[in-house]
Structure formats: structure tokens, C-alpha cells
Design a protein around this motif. Structure first.
Motif, short mmCIF file in Angstrom:
data_model
loop_
_atom_site.label_atom_id
_atom_site.label_comp_id
_atom_site.label_asym_id
_atom_site.label_seq_id
_atom_site.Cartn_x
_atom_site.Cartn_y
_atom_site.Cartn_z
N SER A 45 -15.73 63.77 11.49
CA SER A 45 -16.40 64.64 12.44
C SER A 45 -15.80 64.50 13.83
CB SER A 45 -17.90 64.32 12.48
OG SER A 45 -18.57 65.12 13.41
N GLU A 46 -15.49 63.28 14.22
CA GLU A 46 -14.83 63.03 15.52
C GLU A 46 -13.47 63.72 15.58
OE1 GLU A 46 -14.62 58.84 15.81
OE2 GLU A 46 -16.81 58.55 16.01
N THR A 56 -13.88 67.51 15.89
CA THR A 56 -14.23 67.89 17.27
C THR A 56 -13.00 67.90 18.16
OG1 THR A 56 -16.43 66.92 17.01
CG2 THR A 56 -15.65 67.26 19.27
N ARG A 86 -10.98 71.08 17.37
CA ARG A 86 -11.68 72.36 17.33
C ARG A 86 -11.12 73.28 18.41
NH1 ARG A 86 -17.70 71.25 17.24
NH2 ARG A 86 -17.18 70.75 15.07
#
Length: 315
Positions: A307-308, A311, A314
Motif C-alpha cells: 500500500s505504501e 501511494t 499513484r
């Protein structure tokens, strides 16, 4: 036996013995003491470092830095020996750096011209590639000497988790893998065998606190030592054939693999809870080649890390 052959065998004999007496050699070679004395004089003139001790327990001895006798190599053997030493140039640090460079230079310069020409042409055709690492390992020679002579060392060791710490270790062996040098040693802080990255050891010196060295003769490079994990958690994973091949390249992981007939495999073992961050990065690197079953703590750690990363990239 001709004199030249006797001198050659005598050179090998005195190099093999720690100390000897003239009568012993005379009996072994079936000649007189006077003949052996003349032969020893000739060996000394040829560069064999002999010295004598007088008295009832005296005799001859070869000084510690012994000169090895000449050895005859075939052309193929000479090329193999050259490239075995030549491949070490990829390592920024060696426990015998000056000696290996000197040996390679002597070996090359004393070859016949046609053999040197063949080796020169082979340099551009064959190599043993090892990743070049930036970090030097300044204490390699000290670690190797301690492993050979059963010495306890005090080292300064830097790790990601604990920063730089001082600890006492007793090395049992050093080895190179994937461009890095490692030292297997008993750690008196952790009270067990551990593997240390040698480039993370900034200082090493012999311990003077009086700690009694352990008997580590049974600890070898080939034998896999079992470690008791701290706060153990079960690690279970399914691997594809490519995943198994990737894991087999890791010395610490290969013994834990169970490989199936189709080339795939499994890992089922206990690991320390404190190692979850390390396994997080490792299993992410395997991508779709691994299906991690447990522990849930590790699965969740991988989710957070991905997830890090998502991000960061993104749009």
C-alpha cells in the motif's frame, strides 16, 4: 635416486615437517648424514628458509613463512589455477588480498610464453562474475585468523534494527556469497551461532576479558546449524518452480525448502517474530512466484508495504 630428484623430494619433506634431525632424513632417504647436510646447504642456497638449533634437543626447522616446492602443471591446470585466483578480483576485500595478487603475478610471469598468450586470449572469453559491492570488509583477515586459532573477538557491528553495537563473538568460518563476505560465529550476546555481514563489522580486536573460547570444531560451512527462533511464529508458503529457484540462490533459505517432483515447493518452519520486516521485503521480491499462507502478521505487513508503494507511484 638421482641427486636432482632427491633434492626435490627433500624440499617437499622439510616443508611438510615442523622440525627434523639430520639422522632422521638420512635414514629416510638411505644416504649418509654428510650427504644430507650438503643437500640441506643447497636447499638453503635455493631459498628454503632453514635454521638450526644446537643442543641435545636441537635439530633443523623451517621458518614459518615456508617456501613451497616447485610443482609441475599441465597447460590446462595452469589456466584453471590462473582463473581461479583471477576471479577473486571482483571482491573489493579479501582476507589475503596482497598474497593473492602476488601469487597471481608470480604464477603468470613464470609461465611459458605460449601459455600466457592462451590465457590472455581466454580473459576475453571466460569469467566468473560476482556482483561488485561498494562496502569494504576491513576485518576479514582478523576474522579468518580468529576462526583458525579459536580466538574470541570484540567487534563493532552495525545492523538496521539495532544500529552499531559492541559484542563478543568467536568466529568459526568466513565465506563469500553474491558479492558479500559473511562470518559464521558464536555470539556471546545472543548466546548462539549467528551469521554476520563482514562489511558491517567496522572494528575487530582480540578480546582481553578472559572469556574462555568454545570448542567450535564441529561447526562447519557445509553443516546447517539450527537456530532457536526468538518469539517463534510459523512461516508457511507455497512456491512455484521459479520461486524455488529464486529461494535456492539464498544460502540461508535453501535448506528450509521442500521441493516437489514438478519443481515447485514449500516452506514450513518457525521464524523469529522480529524478522517479519526482513521477510516482508523478501517475499514481495518473489511477486507471484509465492503464495504465503501464514503467519497473518507477515501477510498484513506485506499488505501495508504494498500500500505504501502504491501511494508513492499513484498518479
Amino acid at each position: 635416486m638421482t641427486k636432482s630428484k632427491r633434492l626435490m623430494e627433500l624440499m617437499m619433506t622439510v616443508n611438510r615437517k615442523r622440525r627434523f634431525k639430520v639422522q632422521e632424513l638420512a635414514d629416510e632417504f638411505g644416504v649418509s648424514k654428510r650427504t644430507i647436510l650438503r643437500d640441506l646447504q643447497e636447499l638453503s642456497e635455493l631459498g628454503v628458509p632453514l635454521y638450526s638449533e644446537v643442543g641435545p634437543h636441537g635439530g633443523y626447522q623451517v621458518v614459518r613463512e615456508r617456501v613451497l616446492p616447485p610443482i609441475a602443471f599441465t597447460e590446462g591446470e595452469a589456466a584453471a589455477m590462473f582463473f581461479a585466483v583471477h576471479a577473486l578480483r571482483h571482491y573489493s576485500s579479501l582476507p589475503f588480498e596482497a598474497e593473492s595478487a602476488s601469487a597471481l603475478s608470480k604464477f603468470y610471469l613464470h609461465m611459458p610464453g605460449d601459455v600466457r598468450d592462451r590465457i590472455d586470449s581466454m580473459k576475453h572469453r571466460v569469467d566468473f562474475i560476482t556482483p561488485t559491492r561498494r562496502g569494504d570488509a576491513p576485518c576479514l583477515a582478523i576474522l579468518l585468523d580468529a576462526a583458525i586459532h579459536n580466538k574470541v573477538l570484540v567487534i563493532n557491528y552495525g545492523s538496521k534494527e539495532e544500529g552499531e553495537t559492541s559484542r563478543r563473538i568467536q568466529p568459526s568460518s568466513v565465506y563469500a556469497h553474491n558479492g558479500f563476505w559473511y562470518c559464521k560465529a558464536y555470539c556471546f550476546l545472543r548466546q548462539g551461532l549467528r551469521v554476520f555481514r563482514c562489511d558491517r563489522i567496522s572494528e575487530a580486536a582480540e578480546d582481553t576479558s578472559g572469556i574462555e573460547p568454545l570448542d567450535l570444531d564441529d561447526v562447519s560451512l557445509e553443516r546447517r546449524e539450527t537456530y532457536e527462533p526468538r518469539e517463534p511464529i510459523r512461516l508457511r508458503a507455497e512456491l512455484t518452480r521459479i520461486g524455488v529457484q529464486r529461494c535456492e540462490a539464498e544460502l540461508w533459505l535453501a535448506p528450509l525448502l521442500r521441493v516437489r517432483a514438478d519443481g515447485g515447493g514449500t516452506i514450513d518452519t518457525d521464524v523469529s517474530r522480529s524478522d517479519v520486516p526482513f521477510y516482508t521485503e523478501f517475499f514481495i521480491s518473489l511477486g507471484k512466484e509465492v503464495d504465503l499462507k501464514e503467519p497473518e502478521e507477515l501477510v498484513e505487513s506485506i499488505r501495508r508495504r504494498l500500500s505504501e508503494l502504491l501511494t508513492r507511484y499513484r498518479p
